[in-house]
Each structure stands twice: as C-alpha cells, then as structure tokens.
Write a protein that holds these residues in place. Structure first.
Motif, PDB file in Angstrom:
ATOM      1  N   PRO A 153     -22.551 -30.969  42.341  1.00 49.18           N
ATOM      2  CA  PRO A 153     -22.417 -29.510  42.418  1.00 49.18           C
ATOM      3  C   PRO A 153     -21.641 -29.063  43.651  1.00 49.18           C
ATOM      4  O   PRO A 153     -21.601 -29.763  44.669  1.00 49.18           O
ATOM      5  N   VAL A 154     -21.039 -27.875  43.565  1.00 48.95           N
ATOM      6  CA  VAL A 154     -20.195 -27.339  44.631  1.00 48.95           C
ATOM      7  C   VAL A 154     -20.708 -25.965  45.045  1.00 48.95           C
ATOM      8  O   VAL A 154     -21.088 -25.148  44.198  1.00 48.95           O
ATOM      9  N   VAL A 155     -20.710 -25.719  46.347  1.00 46.25           N
ATOM     10  CA  VAL A 155     -20.859 -24.373  46.896  1.00 46.25           C
ATOM     11  C   VAL A 155     -19.585 -24.098  47.676  1.00 46.25           C
ATOM     12  O   VAL A 155     -19.131 -24.944  48.452  1.00 46.25           O
ATOM     13  N   ALA A 156     -18.984 -22.922  47.476  1.00 42.15           N
ATOM     14  CA  ALA A 156     -17.660 -22.657  48.039  1.00 42.15           C
ATOM     15  C   ALA A 156     -17.534 -21.225  48.514  1.00 42.15           C
ATOM     16  O   ALA A 156     -18.213 -20.317  48.012  1.00 42.15           O
ATOM     17  N   SER A 157     -16.652 -21.022  49.479  1.00 41.51           N
ATOM     18  CA  SER A 157     -16.349 -19.683  49.969  1.00 41.51           C
ATOM     19  C   SER A 157     -15.662 -18.869  48.870  1.00 41.51           C
ATOM     20  O   SER A 157     -14.893 -19.399  48.070  1.00 41.51           O
ATOM     21  N   ARG A 158     -15.962 -17.579  48.875  1.00 42.42           N
ATOM     22  CA  ARG A 158     -15.394 -16.697  47.859  1.00 42.42           C
ATOM     23  C   ARG A 158     -13.977 -16.280  48.281  1.00 42.42           C
ATOM     24  O   ARG A 158     -13.762 -15.220  48.858  1.00 42.42           O
ATOM     25  N   ILE A 159     -13.023 -17.155  48.017  1.00 36.77           N
ATOM     26  CA  ILE A 159     -11.614 -16.877  48.264  1.00 36.77           C
ATOM     27  C   ILE A 159     -10.859 -17.113  46.968  1.00 36.77           C
ATOM     28  O   ILE A 159     -11.364 -17.761  46.042  1.00 36.77           O
ATOM     29  N   SER A 160      -9.637 -16.606  46.913  1.00 38.88           N
ATOM     30  CA  SER A 160      -8.866 -16.695  45.676  1.00 38.88           C
ATOM     31  C   SER A 160      -8.726 -18.131  45.183  1.00 38.88           C
ATOM     32  O   SER A 160      -8.920 -18.416  43.993  1.00 38.88           O
ATOM     33  N   ASP A 181     -19.535 -16.426  56.196  1.00 35.15           N
ATOM     34  CA  ASP A 181     -20.929 -15.977  56.360  1.00 35.15           C
ATOM     35  C   ASP A 181     -21.852 -17.197  56.388  1.00 35.15           C
ATOM     36  O   ASP A 181     -22.265 -17.714  55.351  1.00 35.15           O
ATOM     37  N   ALA A 182     -22.197 -17.656  57.598  1.00 38.92           N
ATOM     38  CA  ALA A 182     -23.016 -18.856  57.740  1.00 38.92           C
ATOM     39  C   ALA A 182     -24.414 -18.642  57.171  1.00 38.92           C
ATOM     40  O   ALA A 182     -25.015 -19.573  56.611  1.00 38.92           O
ATOM     41  N   ARG A 183     -24.968 -17.440  57.324  1.00 41.28           N
ATOM     42  CA  ARG A 183     -26.316 -17.177  56.797  1.00 41.28           C
ATOM     43  C   ARG A 183     -26.340 -17.247  55.271  1.00 41.28           C
ATOM     44  O   ARG A 183     -27.253 -17.818  54.679  1.00 41.28           O
ATOM     45  N   ALA A 184     -25.327 -16.661  54.648  1.00 42.60           N
ATOM     46  CA  ALA A 184     -25.263 -16.709  53.184  1.00 42.60           C
ATOM     47  C   ALA A 184     -25.075 -18.140  52.713  1.00 42.60           C
ATOM     48  O   ALA A 184     -25.679 -18.564  51.715  1.00 42.60           O
ATOM     49  N   LEU A 185     -24.247 -18.908  53.412  1.00 42.02           N
ATOM     50  CA  LEU A 185     -24.058 -20.314  53.056  1.00 42.02           C
ATOM     51  C   LEU A 185     -25.369 -21.077  53.225  1.00 42.02           C
ATOM     52  O   LEU A 185     -25.718 -21.920  52.382  1.00 42.02           O
ATOM     53  N   ALA A 186     -26.106 -20.794  54.295  1.00 42.69           N
ATOM     54  CA  ALA A 186     -27.400 -21.454  54.508  1.00 42.69           C
ATOM     55  C   ALA A 186     -28.348 -21.173  53.345  1.00 42.69           C
ATOM     56  O   ALA A 186     -29.066 -22.065  52.879  1.00 42.69           O
ATOM     57  N   ARG A 187     -28.332 -19.935  52.853  1.00 45.61           N
ATOM     58  CA  ARG A 187     -29.197 -19.602  51.715  1.00 45.61           C
ATOM     59  C   ARG A 187     -28.795 -20.371  50.463  1.00 45.61           C
ATOM     60  O   ARG A 187     -29.667 -20.826  49.695  1.00 45.61           O
ATOM     61  N   ARG A 188     -27.493 -20.531  50.253  1.00 42.75           N
ATOM     62  CA  ARG A 188     -27.030 -21.300  49.092  1.00 42.75           C
ATOM     63  C   ARG A 188     -27.448 -22.771  49.213  1.00 42.75           C
ATOM     64  O   ARG A 188     -27.885 -23.384  48.240  1.00 42.75           O
ATOM     65  N   ILE A 189     -27.296 -23.330  50.400  1.00 40.16           N
ATOM     66  CA  ILE A 189     -27.673 -24.735  50.599  1.00 40.16           C
ATOM     67  C   ILE A 189     -29.181 -24.914  50.392  1.00 40.16           C
ATOM     68  O   ILE A 189     -29.620 -25.851  49.697  1.00 40.16           O
TER      69      ILE A 189
END
Length: 308
Positions: free
Chosen positions: A215-222, A240-248
């Motif tokens: 699985p992949v978690v990725a920044s919301r860029i084009s 957004d490090a906090r949002a990434l932490a929540r995804r992880i």
C-alpha cells in the motif's frame, strides 16, 4: 521498449546531428537546444517532448525555453493523466499519457513484529525526504512503527540532516543508496510506502509498489493524483506531518483501511504493466510517423515497415 517494437534507437545526452526520423526528447527545458536544432535541421520530422516532472511543475510557467519546446513539439507525452489538466487547450490536444511501468512481481514479506514504512528515493529537495520521519516524531513513542529510508543524499546537507534524525529518532533508519533490486526488496518487505514529494512527473516507486502489492500513502500533488486517482484513500495534504502521521497510524492499526489502500492500488495496477507502457509509447511513435508518411505520400499504407 522501442527496440523491442522494431525501431532503431540511438540514445544521447544532446542530439548530435545523427540522422533520425523522430526525436524523442526528455524534459522540455533541458532538451530545448536539441529540440530547436532538430526542428531547424528537419522541420517536417516529428518531435516528441516528454514532460518528466520538474519541467511541467516548476519550469513551464516561467521558462521560455520550456514553453518554446512544447510549441515545437509534434506530440507531448506526460507520465500520468492529471498532468494534462495543467496544459493550455492548444497543448492538451497534442498530449498523450504514457504511464511508466515496472516488472516487479506481486508478493510482500513484511516483518510481523513491527510496522515498517519505506521511503524510497534519493534525498533531494523535490522529494521532501524528511516529512515521513517528522511524521514519525508525531506518533507515540512505541517501537512498533519504524521508517526505513532508501536513497543517496544528493547534498552533504541532506546527509547531515538524515544522520541528525537518526540520532534524534530511534525508529528511523537511513540506509543510503541501494541497487534497484535491493530497493524493490525494501518495498516488498514493508507494510507501507510513503511518497512525500513536493513534485513528481509520475513516481516510478508508485508503479513498483502497485505491482508488488504494498500500500501507498502519498502527498496530494498533481503527479501523485494522476498516478493514484483523485479518490485514492491514502492521500494527505502536502507538507503536513501531522496528517501524514495520522495516515501512517491508521494504516498500522486498521486492517480494513489497509485493505482499501490495496484494493485502490490493485484497480490501477494494469496501467503500470510493461506491456501497457510499451503499447502506449509505441502508439505515440506510430501516430507521428503515420501522420508524417501520410502527409508525404498521401497514404498510410507503407509507413510502418519503412520507418522501422
């Protein structure tokens, strides 16, 4: 891939005047001189310009060279479908999408005693390389989650920053550059791949993770939207490090969420197959050569064999 399709291909950093029926130029700004020279030498022969990332997302709004390259292009190739949205309609009409591919095979072997997050790519500014470890620092101090970063540091400052983070955060390891096969091995042996980039033409690690099944978690860029789809459930706001932490944390704790990530990747997996890339790239070459031959002879009947 083009040789496998029967074309004669020569590869060079700059076009050296060697005879060619088609110019395939990677990067609009960096290949500008070659594009101009080929257009002057062979004005009727097709020029295909591949937008590889930084030319589209950084250079194009301000670089006259990049803009001129696209004006001279017979066809423009982008590496994921969201890129077309950023081009003006006149350029969009001559743009084709060719997704990059991976020959990686399915199969994961992640450890059972921890949740491993892989970050694969050289350490440079465009990759926002330390956002994953910054996210790790937002999580409770449990050894269960670890981040392994694979890739060479492109500057001494990047190397110093990685070593500083290793001293500060025991759950983070930077292991430096590895061979391509070894890097694929780390994706295969991880529960999650994070792609934190500020800009991407179309990240090949996403192709590889999709083919492997990680699985992949990725920044919301084009560049990531075009690879994963706008509805992909593993996107987070850029930087957004906090949002990434929540995804992880959610990926580590929620098996249903992990299944959603896998299913969304699996739905796009076929477009990252080598056969799909080969067919799409060959289709662009066929299209421009067919149009050239038709203009010269009034018929498409003989171009395919003659051009190969």
């Amino acid at each position: 891939m083009l040789r496998a399709l029967g074309y004669r291909v020569s590869v060079c950093v700059d076009w050296d005047g060697r005879p060619a029926d088609v110019l395939l130029a990677l990067h609009a700004r960096r290949s500008h001189a070659s594009i101009v020279a080929f257009a002057r030498a062979h004005p009727a022969r097709p020029r295909i310009v591949v937008l590889t990332g930084t030319d589209l997302y950084r250079d194009l709004p301000r670089s006259r060279e990049a803009q001129r390259s696209l004006a001279l292009a017979t066809r423009i190739v982008v590496l994921q479908d969201d890129a077309r949205r950023l081009l003006v309609p006149a350029l969009r009409r001559k743009t084709r999408v060719v997704y990059q591919s991976s020959e990686a095979r399915p199969g994961t072997a992640a450890p059972r005693d921890r949740f491993r997050v892989a970050v694969v790519g050289h350490l440079r500014e465009e990759k926002d390389p330390f956002r994953p470890v910054q996210a790790l620092a937002q999580l409770p101090a449990t050894p269960r989650i670890e981040v392994v970063q694979v890739g060479d540091a492109m500057t001494p400052a990047m190397a110093r920053a990685a070593r500083t983070w290793m001293r500060r955060e025991s759950r983070y390891r930077w292991i430096g550059g590895r061979s391509h096969d070894a890097a694929l091995g780390w994706i295969r042996r991880s529960h999650l791949l994070v792609v934190s980039s500020l800009m991407e033409g179309g990240a090949n690690v996403i192709c590889e993770a999709a083919r492997i099944g990680t699985p992949v978690v990725a920044s919301r860029i084009s560049g990531n939207l075009g690879m994963l789809g706008r509805g992909y459930p593993g996107l987070y706001p850029l930087g957004d490090a906090r949002a990434l932490a929540r995804r992880i944390a959610r990926a580590a704790d929620d098996a249903v969420y992990r299944s959603r990530l896998r299913a969304a990747l699996r739905a796009r997996r076929a477009r990252f197959a080598p056969s799909a890339e080969r067919a799409a790239l060959g289709g662009v070459i066929d299209e421009v050569l067919g149009a050239t031959t038709q203009a010269a002879t009034g018929s498409k009947a003989s171009w395919r064999q003659a051009a190969r």
